[in-house]
Design an enzyme around this catalytic site. Structure first.
Site, short mmCIF file in Angstrom:
data_model
loop_
_atom_site.label_atom_id
_atom_site.label_comp_id
_atom_site.label_asym_id
_atom_site.label_seq_id
_atom_site.Cartn_x
_atom_site.Cartn_y
_atom_site.Cartn_z
N CYS A 95 -24.51 105.02 20.49
CA CYS A 95 -23.99 106.38 20.35
C CYS A 95 -25.09 107.39 20.63
CB CYS A 95 -23.42 106.56 18.94
SG CYS A 95 -22.76 108.21 18.65
N CYS A 192 -20.53 105.33 10.92
CA CYS A 192 -19.72 106.50 10.62
C CYS A 192 -18.23 106.21 10.69
CB CYS A 192 -20.08 107.65 11.55
SG CYS A 192 -19.70 107.31 13.29
#
Length: 348
Positions: A95, A192
């Site tokens: 990410c 997350c």
RNA sequence: UGUCCCAUGGUGUAAUGGUAGCACAACAGGUUUUGGUUCUGUUUGACCAGGUUCGAGUCCUGGUGGGACAA
């Protein structure tokens, strides 16, 4: 005012990026906050509100960018595919290197903003014209491990206001400025998009029927017990195997084609070298010639001295000075020379 | 059928007759922008029935259940 430098700050709504906003503003930057929508648990957008509220309080513009489709394609899909391939993914590394920072840069370009920033606990250094990530000053929070893949175009534009600070100091700054709630937020933990056990996440994403019971076997191939399906195990795992052998055993290897999980002693998972794919280096010549090179294959874990060379297949071969246990395919390796990140790659 | 050995948590094992401990597993929590590792804590135990003793996991008798040797 108009000639003070502009910076686009990625804001998650948490303590760190909030304090980054405060510090950048105090340092005289014209700050524009941006919050990316990556994944929303239970459709909760409270983080957006918090980021927006903070920006209002500071009197800075706030943008949002819906990256949920991109995130699903690039990160979540990768995450599930890696587990189904018998590997152990590194979603945060991917990410950061392939989504978050490139997007931030892209938006900055669109907005005509020269600099980009986040609340990462890392610093920067320029050596012989190359920009490098270096360790954050707080050894407990140092996040340099995740940022080995950023290109020069991004690195040279980065501003990292928290790099010289400790987490304790960051909380204190928020409190001193009157942002009490911000100061006392809990650290984010885990992935997350998957705060729960990743196994439940896989079941929810792919359906329970995607997983078939298989066999735990010894290194010699001898049957030990049944397991719930190879994606639910990861190299180096000890707990949660559901078996008791009166000695500790660890996952040594995963064989998806046979739905087998090989168990062994910890010592038996040791290795002296491994290979990296998708590797990147700030300066490949420097990496290959570095005499005090160290590699890190886990966040918040110790460095191991090593040397590297390029194999005939184009992989980067890492030769360790001391053995490492449970080197898991799919995980990231980051190279350091002192505090400086020279590059990294994905373990094959 | 005869002799001998053994019986302690879910599993494997300790403790000159004096607070039943350890390991593995399980569970819970801590740490943590990846998985895992790790740390801390918790739960669970004397095959049964008698006897000796101030006191029995430990010694004695019988039973039950395993194992070994002999036939």
């Amino acid at each position: 005012m108009s000639n003070s430098p502009c910076v686009l700050l990625g804001m998650s709504g948490g303590t760190d990026s909030s304090v980054a906003a405060i510090l950048l503003q105090e340092a005289g930057y014209q700050v524009i906050g941006i919050t990316f929508r990556f994944y929303e648990i239970n459709s909760s957008v409270s983080y957006l509100e918090e980021a927006r509220t903070l920006c209002e309080t500071l009197g800075i513009p706030h943008l949002t960018y819906d990256a949920r489709d991109l995130f699903r394609e690039q990160i979540i899909q990768y995450f599930t595919e890696e587990y189904m391939a018998g590997r152990t993914p590194v979603p945060c590394t991917l990410c950061n290197n392939y989504l978050k920072w490139p997007l931030l840069t892209q938006v900055a370009d669109e907005q005509g903003i020269s600099h980009i920033a986040t609340g990462h606990y890392v610093q920067k250094e320029v050596v012989e014209g190359h920009h490098y990530i270096t360790c954050g000053a707080d050894p407990d929070k140092d996040q340099s491990f995740f940022l080995w893949g950023l290109p020069q175009e991004i690195l040279q534009r980065m501003i990292l206001p928290l790099g010289t600070l400790t987490k304790t100091r960051v909380r204190a700054i928020a409190e001193e400025r009157g942002f009490i709630q911000t100061a006392r937020k809990k650290d984010s933990l885990g992935v997350c998009f998957c705060p729960m056990d990743y196994r439940s996440f896989l079941r929810r994403e792919l359906g329970a029927e995607a997983f078939q019971p298989g066999r735990f076997v010894t290194e010699e191939g001898q049957f030990i017990a049944h397991h719930e399906g190879y994606p639910f195990y990861t190299v180096g795992q000890r707990r949660g195997l559901g078996i008791h052998l009166n000695r500790p055993v660890f996952v040594k290897e995963i064989r998806p084609e046979r739905n087998e999980v090989i168990l062994s002693s910890l010592q038996s998972t040791e290795c002296m070298e491994f290979k990296l794919k998708d590797w990147r280096a700030i300066d490949a010549k420097e990496l290959l010639a570095c005499t005090n090179l160290a590699v890190k294959i886990r966040y918040r874990k110790q460095l191991n001295h090593c040397t590297v060379r390029i194999s005939t297949e184009g992989f980067l071969q890492v030769i360790l000075r001391e053995p490492l246990t449970a080197v898991a395919p799919g995980q990231a390796a980051a190279f350091y020379s002192g505090h400086r990140v020279l590059g990294g790659g994905i373990i094959v």
